[in-house]
Design a protein around this motif. Sequence first.
Motif, PDB file in Angstrom:
ATOM      1  N   ARG A  20       6.017  16.710  10.279  1.00 14.23           N
ATOM      2  CA  ARG A  20       5.321  15.486   9.891  1.00 14.23           C
ATOM      3  C   ARG A  20       5.542  14.413  10.949  1.00 14.23           C
ATOM      4  O   ARG A  20       6.488  14.473  11.728  1.00 14.23           O
ATOM      5  N   LEU A  21       4.688  13.399  10.930  1.00 12.28           N
ATOM      6  CA  LEU A  21       4.722  12.350  11.937  1.00 12.28           C
ATOM      7  C   LEU A  21       6.054  11.615  11.976  1.00 12.28           C
ATOM      8  O   LEU A  21       6.495  11.165  13.042  1.00 12.28           O
ATOM      9  N   ALA A  22       6.718  11.480  10.831  1.00 14.13           N
ATOM     10  CA  ALA A  22       7.994  10.756  10.801  1.00 14.13           C
ATOM     11  C   ALA A  22       9.036  11.406  11.706  1.00 14.13           C
ATOM     12  O   ALA A  22       9.954  10.724  12.182  1.00 14.13           O
ATOM     13  N   THR A  23       8.906  12.706  11.959  1.00 20.74           N
ATOM     14  CA  THR A  23       9.891  13.388  12.811  1.00 20.74           C
ATOM     15  C   THR A  23       9.910  12.820  14.222  1.00 20.74           C
ATOM     16  O   THR A  23      10.956  12.342  14.682  1.00 20.74           O
TER      17      THR A  23
ATOM     18  N   VAL B 123      -3.405   5.535   9.583  1.00 18.79           N
ATOM     19  CA  VAL B 123      -2.632   6.682  10.058  1.00 18.79           C
ATOM     20  C   VAL B 123      -1.866   7.266   8.874  1.00 18.79           C
ATOM     21  O   VAL B 123      -1.103   6.557   8.216  1.00 18.79           O
ATOM     22  N   HIS B 124      -2.066   8.546   8.605  1.00 14.35           N
ATOM     23  CA  HIS B 124      -1.445   9.171   7.440  1.00 14.35           C
ATOM     24  C   HIS B 124      -0.734  10.461   7.844  1.00 14.35           C
ATOM     25  O   HIS B 124      -1.242  11.240   8.652  1.00 14.35           O
ATOM     26  N   GLU B 125       0.423  10.679   7.253  1.00  9.91           N
ATOM     27  CA  GLU B 125       1.183  11.897   7.531  1.00  9.91           C
ATOM     28  C   GLU B 125       0.538  13.109   6.869  1.00  9.91           C
ATOM     29  O   GLU B 125      -0.007  13.014   5.770  1.00  9.91           O
ATOM     30  N   ARG B 126       0.643  14.234   7.562  1.00  9.62           N
ATOM     31  CA  ARG B 126       0.205  15.504   6.989  1.00  9.62           C
ATOM     32  C   ARG B 126       1.221  16.573   7.368  1.00  9.62           C
ATOM     33  O   ARG B 126       1.914  16.454   8.377  1.00  9.62           O
TER      34      ARG B 126
END
Length: 297
Positions: free
Chosen positions: A189-192, A221-224
Amino acid sequence: MVPDPTAILGGAAFLGASGALVYAGALAGVVRNSIRPERKTLGWALGRGFPSEPTAWGLPAREWIHEFNGAQCPVFEIGDEDPAAPTAIVLHGFGRSRYDALSRLGPILPYARRFLLPDLPGHGDAHGRSTRLGTDEDQFVASLAAAHSTGPLLLVGHSLGATVAVHGATLNIIAPRVTGVLALAPYERLATPMGARLDLHAMPRTALLGPTMRVLSLLGVHERSTREAAARARCPIAVIAGTADLIAPIEEARAIAAAAKRGHFAAITHARHDDFHTMGRNEMIAALAWITHSAPG
């Protein structure tokens, strides 16, 4: 002498306001650098000693613009001009460009006759809208493939481009033509990568990551989940990751490969996140050969 309470409160208020301004400035800077990263274009490639011309691999090449949702993105088209020819779409990572993808093209050359290397929106020499950090870049890939190819597709990507390739392989408009995905240093995920980059810049992850993700969400912008996309994909997915990668942990890359219906995983000892232009050639060749043998027909 008794301290003046008014002075104490005034000083505390000043310090609090100053701290809030510093924090707000840091948050705004992180958000801005995320959606409008520094451009890595021709001068960057020359400074790194990377190929600077699409003809560098000895194949005919052309360059044109692909438009997508307010973005005008340059594309290197290398090799066969026939849109029905087996085509590899090679995607760069965050903050990079088609020149970075060009530097990694060598091991891929035997596995397609035609190669499309775009600047993703908000990167390289692309004009218009900013990056969505993977929110809709898979749709960009689908639009590129639909407009400029009719034959089999191999999707190759690094980092952000790797996650985009995995998600792109699930889209109905191109999924029947995708013969495989080669994902270099993907993350779940993008948070990584957002959190990892805060760590690398010695910025407080706990204080900034959550608010940054919330502001990015307000900006579209959304995490997937890359792992969930890999599980949906019908094509073979080969994943390669470095054991010294501080941006995309090898555990996440391994889990993405394990989630695929047909998955392959390889680790490159001592490789960091951006080492794939100098390391991993043999692993890439082996992964591409596996995709070729695993793909139907």
